[in-house]
Design an enzyme around this catalytic site. Structure first.
Site, PDB file in Angstrom:
ATOM      1  N   HIS A 187       1.394  -1.085   0.158  1.00 13.22           N
ATOM      2  CA  HIS A 187      -0.262  -0.318  -0.147  1.00 13.22           C
ATOM      3  C   HIS A 187       1.306   1.284   0.199  1.00 13.22           C
ATOM      4  CE1 HIS A 187      -3.870   2.570   0.819  1.00 13.22           C
ATOM      5  NE2 HIS A 187      -2.344   2.838   1.677  1.00 13.22           N
ATOM      6  N   GLU A 188       2.365   1.209   1.127  1.00 14.55           N
ATOM      7  CA  GLU A 188       2.903   2.780   1.218  1.00 14.55           C
ATOM      8  C   GLU A 188       3.866   2.683  -0.430  1.00 14.55           C
ATOM      9  OE1 GLU A 188       1.599   4.997   3.130  1.00 14.55           O
ATOM     10  OE2 GLU A 188       0.426   3.406   4.035  1.00 14.55           O
ATOM     11  N   HIS A 244       2.281   4.529  -3.376  1.00 17.08           N
ATOM     12  CA  HIS A 244       1.614   5.108  -2.795  1.00 17.08           C
ATOM     13  C   HIS A 244       3.078   6.859  -3.046  1.00 17.08           C
ATOM     14  CE1 HIS A 244      -2.273   6.339  -0.906  1.00 17.08           C
ATOM     15  NE2 HIS A 244      -1.631   5.382  -0.305  1.00 17.08           N
TER      16      HIS A 244
END
Length: 216
Positions: free
Chosen positions: A21-22, A25
């Site tokens: 997820h990170e 980003h």
């Protein structure tokens, strides 16, 4: 499955979900011209760079948690700034959706291998463990995706919503930010949040499961 056995499955699944997820980003922000995350060591798949201890504990215990937010500077984005914020904000949840799909594909592969083994095979225990892990990994990624799309600061959903609001509505909405942690706690304590998000995540999981096992 005992508590300790469950933790052995949950921790790596949570770390994978958070890290993907990170990283998504950071990767999207970098592709748009912002190298803030890269300078701070967040453009990496090393989970230690993304884990927030409290968020990890919460995710393990109640299945809703968070990682360390990836630092971005929208002023470095090429093109429309609001469009860039939306792309960066969506990158994390979409990465979780993709990982959930891949997990189910791997689950099917493992299940197919297991079905071909004799009942006395020593590998059946390994096959069962892998099936448990991939199913859990798919489920946790979808929970993480749906949770992060909640339109409350500082979650991804709030950034997406803010980017499409008018300037006046944006200023009014940003006043909610100070109360967002309290609102999230109240939603968790009253079990309102799980009652809303779990059915959504499970519906997506059922759909993906049908696609992988029923069509592919």
């Amino acid at each position: 499955m005992g508590f300790l056995d469950g933790i052995l499955y949950v921790i790596p699944a949570v770390l994978l979900a958070m890290t993907v997820h990170e990283y998504a980003h950071a990767k999207m922000a970098h592709s748009l011209g912002d190298n803030t995350a890269q300078r701070e060591g967040r453009l990496t798949l090393n989970p230690l760079e993304h884990v927030d201890p409290l968020g990890l504990l919460m995710l393990i215990i109640v299945r809703f948690g968070w990682a360390k937010p990836v630092p971005i500077n929208p002023f470095n984005f090429k093109g429309n700034r609001d469009a860039g914020i939306i792309k960066v904000s969506l990158a994390g949840p979409l990465a979780n959706l993709a990982l959930a799909f891949v997990s189910l594909v791997l689950l099917r592969v493992v299940a197919t291998i297991g079905a071909s083994l004799p009942l006395q095979s020593d590998l059946l225990g390994v096959i069962q463990a892998l099936q448990t892990f991939f199913m859990l990994l798919a489920r946790l990624n979808l929970y993480f995706m749906v949770f992060n799309l909640i339109p409350l600061p500082p979650l991804d959903g709030s950034k997406i919503l803010t980017s499409v609001l008018s300037p006046k509505a944006r200023m009014q909405y940003q006043q909610v930010e100070a109360y967002a942690p309290l609102i999230l706690i109240l939603l968790l304590v009253t079990r309102t949040l799980p009652r809303i998000l779990v059915p959504i995540a499970e519906t997506i999981l059922s759909t993906l499961f049908f696609i992988v096992f029923g069509i592919i």
